[in-house]
Scaffold this active site. Structure first.
Site, PDB file in Angstrom:
ATOM      1  CG  ASP A  70     -30.500  87.378   7.212  1.00 21.07           C
ATOM      2  OD1 ASP A  70     -30.771  86.578   6.301  1.00 21.07           O
ATOM      3  OD2 ASP A  70     -29.468  87.303   7.909  1.00 21.07           O
TER       4      ASP A  70
ATOM      5  CB  CYS B 181     -21.534  89.659   4.588  1.00 25.47           C
ATOM      6  SG  CYS B 181     -21.424  90.138   6.326  1.00 25.47           S
TER       7      CYS B 181
END
Length: 523
Positions: free
Chosen positions: A437, A316
């Site tokens: 996360d 990412c």
């Protein structure tokens, strides 16, 4: 306005919105890369002893909710194992409780028998949409179309390597039957009144020439009815409610089939164990299957199955063209681009054609934080993204509306010292994946890890990405993870030279250390 007219009117509005979000030219662009061949619906029925087309259906306009909480992963794979000759999956949400996400999940699970996209097709756009999703056969309802549309849509379906099931339900619609039709279905239920009549089907069936494969649809509940219809020349029987109203639809199918054949095993029933040669000469290579399971969405499939497969790798925070060019040479599965303006990895200034070099085997994911739906859809189309990752306060309704446009949705959740995953269940039916996360003041990219053992408490059925501070030193720990539902590893800041610039050699080293051998548990 009767029920059918209401459904068709709503469908035309729905398709118009889908066209605005994802253009027909983009669907055609995706299909230029697609290699998956169909499994013949016609041949599967001709080679089956029972011809049962098992349907996944949560509700209907006439019955209301049949099985509201039905989980497609738990049902369609067992349908196949229980001896279904084909699977029918509804993609209409407003009236039948289906959706694109159901179909794409079914596509990743069904390997040996054909998959029918059942919807109310009123526009050729839906044909291209169906092929992108991985349909083997599409339904054309005579009552929804003109004769000319039926002929043209069948031709387009054939050009796209799909078959067409033409559905009729009265004598006037016999004129819709043309030489290019693959299978003719007679609906026992009048689509205007929703009343069923098997005798009407038999009478109408006698009017159809023997060279056409005929199936009977709707209202079948007794094995004796199937036996009777087979004697009248019918080769297939589409059944949904009779199985879906039970607690275990696949077990209900298996029990039903035992009353049709002296050999209750799938091998004895036919249709469930066809070889590639028996499936109409189809021979799909392992590489093609891998491609099919990674075909870009909209309205297609996710990046792959979870069963006995390595974890997917997502990198990412990409934003520089040359860095992207280097990254896509690596064996990764997904690439994330951040469209949150406050992020140092913001990719909004990237020229859209920069991503033309990204192969279709790598899923392009856009990351957003509390963006408007219009902004998300515009960005998806501009950069030809196949999925979105949402890190803000996006509601389940917001996620569902994106999913309805054929976009995969990944919803991010922050993990602190402990986590109650109950809140996540609100998103189970409107998200394809979750992402867990580390909780920080910023939205991702913090380089901080949370205690992964917290995920032991997660018992949901939505597969998830593991994110947050994963570094080179974590390869061995990740290799030993065995969390049910773990789907992908998300790499970002710990593999950077500068924010938005990845250290390609470091990623290579990590992939080598990981050895891409992680086996994932399946629910």
């Amino acid at each position: 306005m009767n029920i059918l007219e209401k459904i068709c009117a709503n469908k035309r509005l729905e398709v118009a919105r889908q066209k605005e979000a994802v253009s027909l030219s983009y669907l055609k662009h995706i299909l230029s890369f697609q290699v998956r061949e169909k499994i013949s619906f016609r041949q599967a029925l001709l080679g089956s002893d029972t011809g049962i087309i098992a349907e996944f259906k949560r509700r209907s306009p006439s019955k209301g909710w049949i099985h509201r909480d039905a989980c497609i992963e738990d049902i369609v794979r067992d349908y196949e194992a229980s001896g279904a000759s084909a699977i029918s999956c509804l993609t209409d949400e407003n009236f039948f409780g289906g959706g694109f996400s159901d179909f794409k999940k079914a596509r990743t699970l069904i390997e040996r028998i054909p998959l029918l996209r059942k919807d109310f097709i009123v526009d050729e756009y839906q044909l291209y949409q169906s092929k992108v999703m991985g349909a083997d056969v599409i339904l054309l309802i005579a009552a929804c179309l003109t004769q000319a549309e039926t002929f043209r849509f069948t031709e387009i379906a054939h050009e796209l390597d799909m078959e067409a099931l033409l559905e009729i339900h009265n004598e006037e619609e016999l004129h819709y039957i043309q030489p290019n039709v693959d299978v003719v279905g007679i609906n026992n239920r009048d689509l205007k009144t929703f009343i069923t009549d098997i005798r009407h089907t038999i009478d109408l069936g006698h009017r159809i020439p023997d060279e056409y494969v005929k199936i009977s649809e709707s209202g079948i509940s007794e094995p004796e009815t199937v036996v009777k219809l087979r004697k009248e020349g019918f080769k297939g029987f589409l059944m949904g409610e009779n199985f879906m109203k039970t607690e275990n639809p696949a077990e209900a199918l298996k029990t039903f089939i035992t009353h049709l054949s002296p050999d209750p095993s799938p091998q004895g029933r036919g249709g469930a164990t066809l070889s590639s040669q028996e499936k109409g000469g189809i021979n799909v290579s392992n590489e093609q299957e891998r491609f099919a399971s990674q075909t870009p969405l909209p309205c297609g499939e996710g990046p792959g199955e979870r069963s006995k497969e390595r974890c997917k790798i997502k990198v990412c925070g990409m934003k520089h063209p040359e860095n992207i060019r280097e990254l896509i040479a690596l064996p990764i599965d997904m690439m994330g681009l951040i469209f949150y303006e406050k992020s140092p990895r913001y990719a909004g200034g990237l020229a859209a054609d920069t991503l033309d070099i990204v192969p279709p085997s790598i899923l392009k994911i856009g990351v957003f934080v509390n963006a408007s739906q219009a902004c998300v859809l515009d960005t998806v189309q501009r950069y030809r993204l196949q999925a979105v990752q949402l890190h803000g306060n996006e509601s389940p309704v917001f996620c569902r509306e994106l999913q309805a446009q054929g976009i995969q949705v990944i919803k991010a959740f922050s993990i602190e010292e402990s986590k109650d995953f109950t809140y996540c269940t609100l998103y189970d039916k409107c998200c394809d994946f979750f992402l867990f996360d580390t909780k920080t003041l910023q939205y991702g990219g913090s380089g901080k890890k949370f205690d992964w053992q917290i995920l032991s408490a997660y018992t949901g059925k939505t597969p998830f990405f593991l994110s947050g501070g994963i570094g080179l030193e974590d390869a061995e720990s990740i290799r030993n993870l065995n969390f049910p539902g773990l789907y992908a590893i998300d790499l970002n800041s710990k593999f950077e030279i500068l924010p938005g610039t990845k250290d390609i050699e470091k990623i290579k080293t990590f992939l080598t250390a990981l050895n891409q051998h992680i086996v994932i548990s399946t629910h």
